[in-house]
Design a protein around this motif. Structure first.
Motif, PDB file in Angstrom:
ATOM      1  N   ARG A   1     -32.035  83.880  36.340  1.00  0.00           N
ATOM      2  CA  ARG A   1     -30.662  83.458  36.035  1.00  0.00           C
ATOM      3  C   ARG A   1     -30.668  82.170  35.209  1.00  0.00           C
ATOM      4  O   ARG A   1     -29.863  82.020  34.288  1.00  0.00           O
ATOM      5  N   PHE A   2     -31.555  81.241  35.534  1.00  0.00           N
ATOM      6  CA  PHE A   2     -31.671  80.028  34.726  1.00  0.00           C
ATOM      7  C   PHE A   2     -32.156  80.369  33.319  1.00  0.00           C
ATOM      8  O   PHE A   2     -31.725  79.739  32.347  1.00  0.00           O
ATOM      9  N   ARG A   3     -33.022  81.333  33.228  1.00  0.00           N
ATOM     10  CA  ARG A   3     -33.499  81.756  31.914  1.00  0.00           C
ATOM     11  C   ARG A   3     -32.354  82.357  31.097  1.00  0.00           C
ATOM     12  O   ARG A   3     -32.216  82.082  29.900  1.00  0.00           O
ATOM     13  N   ALA A   4     -31.523  83.176  31.739  1.00  0.00           N
ATOM     14  CA  ALA A   4     -30.379  83.778  31.051  1.00  0.00           C
ATOM     15  C   ALA A   4     -29.396  82.700  30.593  1.00  0.00           C
ATOM     16  O   ALA A   4     -28.822  82.789  29.497  1.00  0.00           O
ATOM     17  N   TYR A   5     -29.194  81.680  31.434  1.00  0.00           N
ATOM     18  CA  TYR A   5     -28.287  80.595  31.065  1.00  0.00           C
ATOM     19  C   TYR A   5     -28.822  79.825  29.853  1.00  0.00           C
ATOM     20  O   TYR A   5     -28.069  79.476  28.932  1.00  0.00           O
ATOM     21  N   ALA A   6     -30.132  79.551  29.840  1.00  0.00           N
ATOM     22  CA  ALA A   6     -30.736  78.848  28.708  1.00  0.00           C
ATOM     23  C   ALA A   6     -30.652  79.687  27.436  1.00  0.00           C
ATOM     24  O   ALA A   6     -30.374  79.165  26.349  1.00  0.00           O
ATOM     25  N   LEU A   7     -30.880  80.993  27.560  1.00  0.00           N
ATOM     26  CA  LEU A   7     -30.781  81.867  26.387  1.00  0.00           C
ATOM     27  C   LEU A   7     -29.356  81.933  25.865  1.00  0.00           C
ATOM     28  O   LEU A   7     -29.138  82.024  24.648  1.00  0.00           O
ATOM     29  N   ALA A   8     -28.373  81.896  26.755  1.00  0.00           N
ATOM     30  CA  ALA A   8     -26.974  81.907  26.316  1.00  0.00           C
ATOM     31  C   ALA A   8     -26.672  80.671  25.477  1.00  0.00           C
ATOM     32  O   ALA A   8     -26.041  80.759  24.413  1.00  0.00           O
ATOM     33  N   ARG A   9     -27.105  79.505  25.938  1.00  0.00           N
ATOM     34  CA  ARG A   9     -26.883  78.281  25.160  1.00  0.00           C
ATOM     35  C   ARG A   9     -27.624  78.347  23.828  1.00  0.00           C
ATOM     36  O   ARG A   9     -27.092  77.929  22.788  1.00  0.00           O
ATOM     37  N   PHE A  10     -28.843  78.875  23.873  1.00  0.00           N
ATOM     38  CA  PHE A  10     -29.638  78.971  22.644  1.00  0.00           C
ATOM     39  C   PHE A  10     -28.963  79.873  21.614  1.00  0.00           C
ATOM     40  O   PHE A  10     -28.788  79.490  20.447  1.00  0.00           O
ATOM     41  N   TYR A  11     -28.566  81.077  22.023  1.00  0.00           N
ATOM     42  CA  TYR A  11     -27.967  82.012  21.071  1.00  0.00           C
ATOM     43  C   TYR A  11     -26.596  81.547  20.594  1.00  0.00           C
ATOM     44  O   TYR A  11     -26.221  81.774  19.440  1.00  0.00           O
ATOM     45  N   ARG A  12     -25.828  80.873  21.453  1.00  0.00           N
ATOM     46  CA  ARG A  12     -24.528  80.373  21.006  1.00  0.00           C
ATOM     47  C   ARG A  12     -24.707  79.264  19.970  1.00  0.00           C
ATOM     48  O   ARG A  12     -23.969  79.206  18.978  1.00  0.00           O
ATOM     49  N   THR A  13     -25.693  78.403  20.205  1.00  0.00           N
ATOM     50  CA  THR A  13     -25.974  77.356  19.218  1.00  0.00           C
ATOM     51  C   THR A  13     -26.472  77.956  17.912  1.00  0.00           C
ATOM     52  O   THR A  13     -26.064  77.529  16.818  1.00  0.00           O
ATOM     53  N   MET A  14     -27.339  78.964  18.005  1.00  0.00           N
ATOM     54  CA  MET A  14     -27.818  79.644  16.799  1.00  0.00           C
ATOM     55  C   MET A  14     -26.657  80.285  16.040  1.00  0.00           C
ATOM     56  O   MET A  14     -26.569  80.190  14.812  1.00  0.00           O
ATOM     57  N   GLY A  15     -25.778  80.953  16.754  1.00  0.00           N
ATOM     58  CA  GLY A  15     -24.637  81.581  16.102  1.00  0.00           C
ATOM     59  C   GLY A  15     -23.754  80.577  15.409  1.00  0.00           C
ATOM     60  O   GLY A  15     -23.272  80.799  14.282  1.00  0.00           O
ATOM     61  N   LEU A  16     -23.522  79.429  16.063  1.00  0.00           N
ATOM     62  CA  LEU A  16     -22.701  78.392  15.451  1.00  0.00           C
ATOM     63  C   LEU A  16     -23.350  77.854  14.183  1.00  0.00           C
ATOM     64  O   LEU A  16     -22.668  77.658  13.155  1.00  0.00           O
ATOM     65  N   LEU A  17     -24.651  77.621  14.228  1.00  0.00           N
ATOM     66  CA  LEU A  17     -25.347  77.098  13.053  1.00  0.00           C
ATOM     67  C   LEU A  17     -25.360  78.100  11.910  1.00  0.00           C
ATOM     68  O   LEU A  17     -25.153  77.732  10.746  1.00  0.00           O
ATOM     69  N   LEU A  18     -25.614  79.352  12.220  1.00  0.00           N
ATOM     70  CA  LEU A  18     -25.640  80.366  11.162  1.00  0.00           C
ATOM     71  C   LEU A  18     -24.260  80.568  10.550  1.00  0.00           C
ATOM     72  O   LEU A  18     -24.128  80.753   9.331  1.00  0.00           O
ATOM     73  N   GLN A  19     -23.210  80.552  11.384  1.00  0.00           N
ATOM     74  CA  GLN A  19     -21.858  80.669  10.836  1.00  0.00           C
ATOM     75  C   GLN A  19     -21.490  79.461   9.985  1.00  0.00           C
ATOM     76  O   GLN A  19     -20.651  79.565   9.082  1.00  0.00           O
ATOM     77  N   GLY A  20     -22.126  78.309  10.271  1.00  0.00           N
ATOM     78  CA  GLY A  20     -21.884  77.122   9.467  1.00  0.00           C
ATOM     79  C   GLY A  20     -22.698  77.056   8.196  1.00  0.00           C
ATOM     80  O   GLY A  20     -22.594  76.076   7.446  1.00  0.00           O
ATOM     81  N   GLY A  21     -23.532  78.066   7.944  1.00  0.00           N
ATOM     82  CA  GLY A  21     -24.302  78.115   6.702  1.00  0.00           C
ATOM     83  C   GLY A  21     -25.693  77.536   6.791  1.00  0.00           C
ATOM     84  O   GLY A  21     -26.336  77.312   5.762  1.00  0.00           O
ATOM     85  N   ILE A  22     -26.188  77.296   8.000  1.00  0.00           N
ATOM     86  CA  ILE A  22     -27.536  76.736   8.165  1.00  0.00           C
ATOM     87  C   ILE A  22     -28.552  77.871   8.076  1.00  0.00           C
ATOM     88  O   ILE A  22     -28.355  78.941   8.669  1.00  0.00           O
ATOM     89  N   PRO A  23     -29.666  77.701   7.344  1.00  0.00           N
ATOM     90  CA  PRO A  23     -30.694  78.750   7.278  1.00  0.00           C
ATOM     91  C   PRO A  23     -31.283  79.058   8.653  1.00  0.00           C
ATOM     92  O   PRO A  23     -31.282  78.212   9.554  1.00  0.00           O
ATOM     93  N   VAL A  24     -31.805  80.280   8.795  1.00  0.00           N
ATOM     94  CA  VAL A  24     -32.301  80.741  10.082  1.00  0.00           C
ATOM     95  C   VAL A  24     -33.436  79.864  10.603  1.00  0.00           C
ATOM     96  O   VAL A  24     -33.447  79.461  11.779  1.00  0.00           O
ATOM     97  N   VAL A  25     -34.401  79.556   9.743  1.00  0.00           N
ATOM     98  CA  VAL A  25     -35.564  78.772  10.190  1.00  0.00           C
ATOM     99  C   VAL A  25     -35.128  77.385  10.653  1.00  0.00           C
ATOM    100  O   VAL A  25     -35.581  76.885  11.693  1.00  0.00           O
ATOM    101  N   THR A  26     -34.229  76.755   9.900  1.00  0.00           N
ATOM    102  CA  THR A  26     -33.727  75.437  10.291  1.00  0.00           C
ATOM    103  C   THR A  26     -32.957  75.512  11.605  1.00  0.00           C
ATOM    104  O   THR A  26     -33.088  74.647  12.477  1.00  0.00           O
ATOM    105  N   ALA A  27     -32.148  76.548  11.745  1.00  0.00           N
ATOM    106  CA  ALA A  27     -31.360  76.711  12.969  1.00  0.00           C
ATOM    107  C   ALA A  27     -32.257  76.922  14.183  1.00  0.00           C
ATOM    108  O   ALA A  27     -31.990  76.390  15.263  1.00  0.00           O
ATOM    109  N   LEU A  28     -33.333  77.676  14.026  1.00  0.00           N
ATOM    110  CA  LEU A  28     -34.266  77.881  15.133  1.00  0.00           C
ATOM    111  C   LEU A  28     -34.889  76.568  15.580  1.00  0.00           C
ATOM    112  O   LEU A  28     -35.042  76.310  16.777  1.00  0.00           O
TER     113      LEU A  28
END
Length: 400
Positions: free
Chosen positions: A261-288
């Motif tokens: 469950r802690f792993r799922a919570y961390a992945l949720a924060r990770f993917y939401r941050t990635m989605g926000l960065l990609l929608q803002g125009g940040i390249p994938v490698v930089t966003a990772l």
């Protein structure tokens, strides 16, 4: 003044620095000069017994107010001026906003001005504003950040609300048991001390504990306090925090479900941050690289391996699946996003999926754990009371 800085450098990953500086901005500049990217900064090593401490800079409120003023037709400098005038003249927040305005009047961009205050504006915020300057849509970037923080805070509040009552119940129950074991039992031990071996075995053991507390209670308290201080000093020297302790506890096989469950919570924060960065125009490698700090040590190491594969030309969905950072549903959504070209939206959906799963588990855990905890504490208290009164029952029976 001494400041503790959480910083990131590609060669070392996330690390903690201790810097002596006159203020937070100078401490952050010191870390930046060493090639680190400041993630968080806080003052350490001092006690503030007198005076009132200023509240921290509310980044979400600042973003909401700034977006509203921009949508109303004010320029960026005019909006910052309006926000500055509503603050107290000597407040730190007003000084920071005035600093931003001064940087803008000197001809610097908004993202460059924000970098002068790394203790207030995190790298995620800087990346979004920097990308928005290329499209001229600062209001849209602020709106995405506000939505991001709102969703993150909603899940955090839901999980926190599910744990408040169990923690409160555990605290009250622990206090009752502690009161019985350190106050009531020692006094009963004096009443029964003449009965000797006529007491039941468990009652004798309990009353021997009471006699021990009565005779050496203060010494035992001193030993516990000294051991606690020594353990805290050892953890501080090794730079271990609550996260290290939590990882150690979650490594127990019996807590495998909680660890997932802690792993799922961390992945949720990770993917939401990635989605926000990609929608803002940040390249994938930089966003990772920017979202890496949201993962624990093991998951961050797996992400580093995935990042190497992505740089080598491997598809993101395949690299994340090999690193075990993309469950089947997430892996399928990533493949669809790669084909449709909307990776940001798909990552937001992955985050929603993990958030819903975490919230459902927190609700289920609270419904199951609360009655079990109440039952356990009640049985423990009843067990102590019965052991204390059992000799009285036996004496009453012998009199009859």
């Amino acid at each position: 003044m001494r400041f503790e800085i959480t910083a990131y450098r590609h060669e070392e990953g996330v690390t903690t620095l201790v810097v002596e500086a006159p203020g937070a901005e100078e401490a952050a500049a010191n870390a930046t000069g060493q090639g680190y990217e400041v993630v968080a900064i806080r003052e350490s090593g001092g006690w503030k017994l007198l005076g009132r401490r200023e509240p921290p800079f509310d980044l979400l409120l600042f973003s909401q107010e700034l977006r509203s003023l921009l949508d109303a037709g004010l320029s960026l400098i005019e909006s910052l001026g309006a926000l500055s005038r509503k603050e107290n003249a000597n407040s730190a927040k007003r000084r920071q906003i005035d600093g931003l305005t001064r940087q803008l009047r000197e001809g610097k961009s908004f993202s460059v001005a924000l970098r002068q205050f790394p203790a207030v504006f995190p790298p995620l915020y800087l990346a979004l504003t920097s990308a928005s300057e290329q499209t001229g849509d600062l209001g849209g970037a602020l709106g995405r950040f506000i939505d991001y923080r709102g969703r993150m805070d909603a899940v955090k509040k839901r999980v926190s609300a599910a744990t408040i009552y169990p923690i409160l119940l555990l605290g009250v129950g622990g206090f009752v048991i502690l009161f019985l074991m350190t106050y009531v039992v020692p006094r009963f031990s004096k009443v029964y001390e003449d009965l000797g071996s006529d007491l039941p075995l468990m009652s004798r053991l309990l009353l021997q504990w009471g006699s021990l507390i009565e005779s050496y209670g203060l010494q035992m308290l001193v030993v516990i306090v000294v051991a606690g201080v020594a353990a805290a000093a050892y953890f501080r020297r090794r730079k271990w925090g609550w996260g290290t302790l939590l990882r150690g506890v979650l490594s127990w096989p019996a807590l495998a479900a909680v660890r997932e469950r802690f792993r799922a919570y961390a992945l949720a924060r990770f993917y939401r941050t990635m989605g926000l960065l990609l929608q803002g125009g940040i390249p994938v490698v930089t966003a990772l690289g920017m979202a890496r700090e949201l993962l624990d040590v093991d998951m961050a190491a797996a992400l580093d391996r995935a990042l190497i594969e992505v740089r080598g030309g491997v598809a993101l969905s395949e690299a994340m699946e090999r690193a075990h950072l993309a469950p089947p549903v997430a892996s399928d959504l990533l493949r669809i996003g790669e084909k449709a070209g909307d990776m940001g939206e798909k990552m937001m959906r992955i985050a929603d999926f993990h958030d819903d799963e975490t919230a459902r588990w927190a609700d289920w855990f609270a419904r199951l754990f609360e009655p079990l905890l109440m039952l356990t504490i009640g049985l423990f208290v009843a067990f102590i009371v019965v052991l204390l009164y059992m000799p009285i029952f036996e004496l009453a029976g012998s009199v009859q």
